[in-house]
Design a protein around this motif. Structure first.
Motif, PDB file in Angstrom:
ATOM      1  N   LEU A 260      18.964  49.257  64.395  1.00 38.02           N
ATOM      2  CA  LEU A 260      19.953  48.172  64.395  1.00 38.02           C
ATOM      3  C   LEU A 260      20.401  47.845  65.816  1.00 38.02           C
ATOM      4  O   LEU A 260      20.470  46.684  66.204  1.00 38.02           O
ATOM      5  N   ASN A 261      20.717  48.873  66.597  1.00 39.02           N
ATOM      6  CA  ASN A 261      21.297  48.645  67.926  1.00 39.02           C
ATOM      7  C   ASN A 261      20.372  47.851  68.832  1.00 39.02           C
ATOM      8  O   ASN A 261      20.808  46.923  69.517  1.00 39.02           O
ATOM      9  N   VAL A 262      19.109  48.234  68.883  1.00 39.09           N
ATOM     10  CA  VAL A 262      18.196  47.499  69.768  1.00 39.09           C
ATOM     11  C   VAL A 262      17.370  46.488  68.969  1.00 39.09           C
ATOM     12  O   VAL A 262      16.319  46.026  69.409  1.00 39.09           O
ATOM     13  N   ARG A 263      17.897  46.152  67.798  1.00 40.85           N
ATOM     14  CA  ARG A 263      17.419  45.041  66.974  1.00 40.85           C
ATOM     15  C   ARG A 263      15.923  45.095  66.697  1.00 40.85           C
ATOM     16  O   ARG A 263      15.201  44.122  66.871  1.00 40.85           O
TER      17      ARG A 263
ATOM     18  N   MET B   9      24.118  47.879  74.295  1.00 45.86           N
ATOM     19  CA  MET B   9      23.817  47.756  72.871  1.00 45.86           C
ATOM     20  C   MET B   9      23.699  46.306  72.408  1.00 45.86           C
ATOM     21  O   MET B   9      23.751  46.027  71.220  1.00 45.86           O
ATOM     22  N   THR B  10      23.516  45.390  73.399  1.00 44.87           N
ATOM     23  CA  THR B  10      23.208  44.024  72.967  1.00 44.87           C
ATOM     24  C   THR B  10      21.774  43.642  73.327  1.00 44.87           C
ATOM     25  O   THR B  10      21.319  42.567  72.965  1.00 44.87           O
ATOM     26  N   SER B  11      21.076  44.519  74.046  1.00 45.31           N
ATOM     27  CA  SER B  11      19.688  44.204  74.439  1.00 45.31           C
ATOM     28  C   SER B  11      18.714  44.594  73.338  1.00 45.31           C
ATOM     29  O   SER B  11      19.006  45.458  72.517  1.00 45.31           O
ATOM     30  N   LYS B  12      17.546  43.971  73.397  1.00 48.63           N
ATOM     31  CA  LYS B  12      16.454  44.438  72.536  1.00 48.63           C
ATOM     32  C   LYS B  12      15.689  45.549  73.244  1.00 48.63           C
ATOM     33  O   LYS B  12      15.770  45.697  74.468  1.00 48.63           O
ATOM     34  N   LEU B  13      14.923  46.283  72.474  1.00 47.45           N
ATOM     35  CA  LEU B  13      14.286  47.507  72.962  1.00 47.45           C
ATOM     36  C   LEU B  13      13.682  47.425  74.364  1.00 47.45           C
ATOM     37  O   LEU B  13      14.053  48.191  75.260  1.00 47.45           O
ATOM     38  N   LEU B  14      12.748  46.477  74.579  1.00 47.30           N
ATOM     39  CA  LEU B  14      11.995  46.523  75.840  1.00 47.30           C
ATOM     40  C   LEU B  14      12.887  46.166  77.025  1.00 47.30           C
ATOM     41  O   LEU B  14      12.728  46.709  78.123  1.00 47.30           O
ATOM     42  N   ASP B  15      13.867  45.273  76.823  1.00 49.72           N
ATOM     43  CA  ASP B  15      14.823  44.955  77.900  1.00 49.72           C
ATOM     44  C   ASP B  15      15.743  46.139  78.147  1.00 49.72           C
ATOM     45  O   ASP B  15      16.061  46.471  79.284  1.00 49.72           O
ATOM     46  N   TRP B  16      16.169  46.760  77.079  1.00 53.41           N
ATOM     47  CA  TRP B  16      17.087  47.898  77.179  1.00 53.41           C
ATOM     48  C   TRP B  16      16.449  49.040  77.973  1.00 53.41           C
ATOM     49  O   TRP B  16      17.098  49.678  78.799  1.00 53.41           O
TER      50      TRP B  16
ATOM     51  N   GLY C 297      19.150  55.034  71.797  1.00 55.45           N
ATOM     52  CA  GLY C 297      19.028  53.818  71.004  1.00 55.45           C
ATOM     53  C   GLY C 297      20.055  53.903  69.890  1.00 55.45           C
ATOM     54  O   GLY C 297      20.757  52.943  69.577  1.00 55.45           O
ATOM     55  N   GLY C 298      20.170  55.084  69.302  1.00 53.46           N
ATOM     56  CA  GLY C 298      21.289  55.381  68.402  1.00 53.46           C
ATOM     57  C   GLY C 298      22.482  55.798  69.238  1.00 53.46           C
ATOM     58  O   GLY C 298      22.318  56.362  70.318  1.00 53.46           O
ATOM     59  N   HIS C 299      23.681  55.530  68.758  1.00 55.04           N
ATOM     60  CA  HIS C 299      24.875  55.766  69.592  1.00 55.04           C
ATOM     61  C   HIS C 299      25.633  57.026  69.206  1.00 55.04           C
ATOM     62  O   HIS C 299      26.533  57.449  69.916  1.00 55.04           O
ATOM     63  N   LYS C 300      25.301  57.651  68.054  1.00 57.50           N
ATOM     64  CA  LYS C 300      26.046  58.829  67.596  1.00 57.50           C
ATOM     65  C   LYS C 300      25.085  59.995  67.412  1.00 57.50           C
ATOM     66  O   LYS C 300      24.049  59.859  66.767  1.00 57.50           O
TER      67      LYS C 300
END
Ligand code: GUN
Ligand code: FE
Length: 418
Positions: free
Chosen positions: A289-292, A80-87, A316-319
Motif C-alpha cells: 500500500l505505502n509504495v503503491r 510514503m508518497t513515492s512509488k517503489l522505484l522512486d522511493w 516499505g512497511g512502516h511498522k
C-alpha cells in the motif's frame, strides 16, 4: 541432564489456518528447547523442574517476519508518497550507503534489533545492505539478541547509484566471506540475497545461484512487486520467459529453500512454478500500500496451495510489529472481497497462521506449540478489564489489532527466556 522448563498460562496457536488450538490454564513442558507437550497439570516426571507461571496471561508463538530490511529501519514512515522505484532512488539508497561505516551500522542495527525483538519477532529473513563490513555488524548484533534469523548481504552490481553497487566480483567475494564466517552459527545464518533482478547482471545471479547450491543456502529476493519493475525486468532480461524465470534459470528459485517477497502480479505459469518449486511467498501488505504496488491475490494463491507467510518489509512497511501485517493482510483481503464476493476475506486465525506457523516453516519447526516444535513464544499482558471479560480468542484478536511491544512481557527462543 536435560534442560526442562515448565510454563504455565493460557496457550493459543494455530496448528492449521482455520482454527485456534486453545489450552486454558495449562502447563507446557519444554525439554532442551523443544515442546514435549501441553498438560492440564505438571506431569509427575517433570515435578520439581523450574516453573514460569504466567497466571491469566496468554502465551502465543513468536512472530516470524519473512521479509524486512534492517538498513532501512531509520526511515520507517518516510517517503510514503513515492512509488517503489522512486522511493528507492529518493530515500533508500542514500540511507543504505551509510552502512559502509561500521560504527554507524552497529548503532543503527542495534536500534533495529531492539525494536524487532521488543515487538515479538523471534525469527526473521533480513536484508542488510550491500556493505560486507556493515552486514557483519548485523550478524553480530543479532547473535547477541538471541533470536533466529537469516541475514543477507544485499547483492547489486548495476542500475543503482555508484556509491552503493559493487563490481560483480566484489559482491560475490563479500558474500562468500560472510558465508564462510557464519554458516555454522546456531541461530543467525547467511542467506543469498540478490536485491532484485533489475540491480543484478546475469553474471551476478549465476554466481549467487552457484553459491546457494554449493553451500546449501537459502535464497531471498523481491519478485513481481510493481508493474514498472516488471516491464523493466522484461527489458533487461530478454531471454527470460517471465520474471520468475530470471531467478529460476540461475538456481535462485527453489533449487534451495527460497522466499520471495511480494509476488503480486504472477502469471499462471509463474504461479505454477512457485508451487512446483515449493517457494515461500512473503506477503507484505503495508509495503504494498505505502509504495503503491498493488494487492496480492492472497485467497487465490491460498486456494492454489501456495505457501504464504508475512513480512513487515521495513521500510516499505512502516511498522515493525508483525501483528500490523496480520491486520493489514486481513483488511486488504476484505477490499478484494468487496469487488469480488467469491474471494473470501482472510480470517484472523488464517492471518495469525501466516505470521507464525506458515512463515515459521521456513526455519524448521517453529511458529506452533505442537510436540517437537521449538518453544519460541511471547507472553502477552493485556488490560485486566479485558482479561476479565473476554474469551482467549477475543483477547488474542484485540492484541493483534491494537497491541504492541508494551503488551509483550516475556519472550522465549528455543526454550530460553530472552
Ligand atoms: N525492490 C528492490 N529493492 C527493494 C526494497 O528495498 N524494498 C522493496 N519493498 N522493494 C524493493
Ligand atoms: Fe523489500
Amino acid at each position: 541432564m536435560k534442560n526442562v522448563l515448565v510454563v504455565k498460562g493460557h496457550f493459543i496457536f494455530t496448528p492449521t489456518p482455520d482454527a485456534y488450538a486453545v489450552y486454558e490454564n495449562s502447563c507446557l513442558v519444554s525439554v532442551d528447547g523443544k515442546i514435549a507437550g501441553i498438560y492440564p497439570s505438571i506431569p509427575e516426571k517433570f515435578k520439581g523442574c523450574p516453573v514460569h507461571d504466567y497466571g491469566n496471561r496468554l502465551v502465543i508463538p513468536g512472530f516470524v517476519d519473512l521479509h524486512l530490511h534492517a538498513a532501512q529501519f531509520l526511515q520507517c514512515g518516510m517517503g510514503m508518497t513515492s512509488k517503489l522505484l522512486d522511493w528507492l532512488g529518493d530515500y533508500t539508497f542514500d540511507l543504505e550507503r551509510e552502512f559502509q561505516n561500521r560504527a554507524f551500522a552497529r548503532e543503527a542495527y542495534t536500534c533495529f534489533a531492539e525494536k524487532l525483538v521488543a515487538c515479538g519477532t523471534l525469527r526473521a529473513c533480513i536484508f542488510a545492505s550491500s556493505s560486507t563490513a556493515g552486514t557483519q555488524e548485523l550478524f553480530e548484533v543479532l547473535k547477541e539478541k538471541g533470536i533466529g534469523a537469516y541475514v543477507g548481504k544485499v547483492n547489486m552490481d548495476r542500475n543503482a547509484p555508484d556509491f552503493i553497487i559493487e563490481t560483480t566480483k566484489a559482491s560475490l567475494m563479500g558474500t562468500k566471506y560472510l558465508i564462510e564466517k557464519y554458516q555454522d552459527e546456531k541461530r543467525v545464518k547467511p542467506i543469498i540475497t540478490p536485491r532484485f533482478a533489475p540491480t543484478s547482471t546475469e553474471e551476478l545471479l549465476k554466481g549467487l545461484g552457484a553459491l546457494a547450491v554449493k553451500y546449501h543456502l537459502p535464497v531471498q529476493s523481491h519478485l513481481s512487486e510493481n508493474l514498472d519493475e516488471i516491464l523493466w525486468v522484461r527489458e533487461l532480461f530478454k531471454g527470460a520467459e517471465n520474471y520468475s524465470d530470471v531467478y529460476f534459470k540461475n538456481n535462485l528459485f527453489g533449487q534451495t529453500k527460497t522466499v520471495m517477497a511480494h509476488g503480486i502480479f504472477l502469471g499462471e505459469a509463474e504461479r505454477e512454478l512457485v508451487k512446483k518449486m515449493d517457494l515461500m511467498l512473503a506477503h507484505c501488505p503495508d509495503s504494498n500500500l505505502n509504495v503503491r504496488s498493488g494487492i496480492m491475490p492472497v485467497r487465490t494463491y491460498l486456494d492454489m496451495g501456495l505457501k504464504i507467510g508475512l513480512g513487515s518489509d521495513i521500510a516499505g512497511g512502516h511498522k515493525i510489529g508483525l501483528n500490523e501485517a496480520m491486520v493489514r493482510a486481513i483488511q486488504l483481503s476484505k477490499l478484494l472481497n468487496l469487488s469480488n464476493g467469491k474471494l473470501k476475506p482472510l480470517t484472523v486465525s488464517e492471518a495469525f497462521y501466516m505470521g507464525t506457523k506458515s512463515g515459521g516453516s521456513f526455519f524448521g519447526k517453529t511458529g506452533s506449540f505442537e510436540k517437537d516444535f521449538w518453544f519460541d513464544a511471547l507472553v502477552l499482558e493485556d488490560d485486566s478489564m479485558i482479561a476479565g471479560r473476554y474469551s482467549l480468542e477475543d483477547r488474542l484478536e484485540k492484541f493483534i489489532y491494537t497491541g504492541d511491544d508494551r503488551n509483550i512481557c516475556a519472550r522465549y527462543v528455543e526454550g530460553e527466556k530472552l
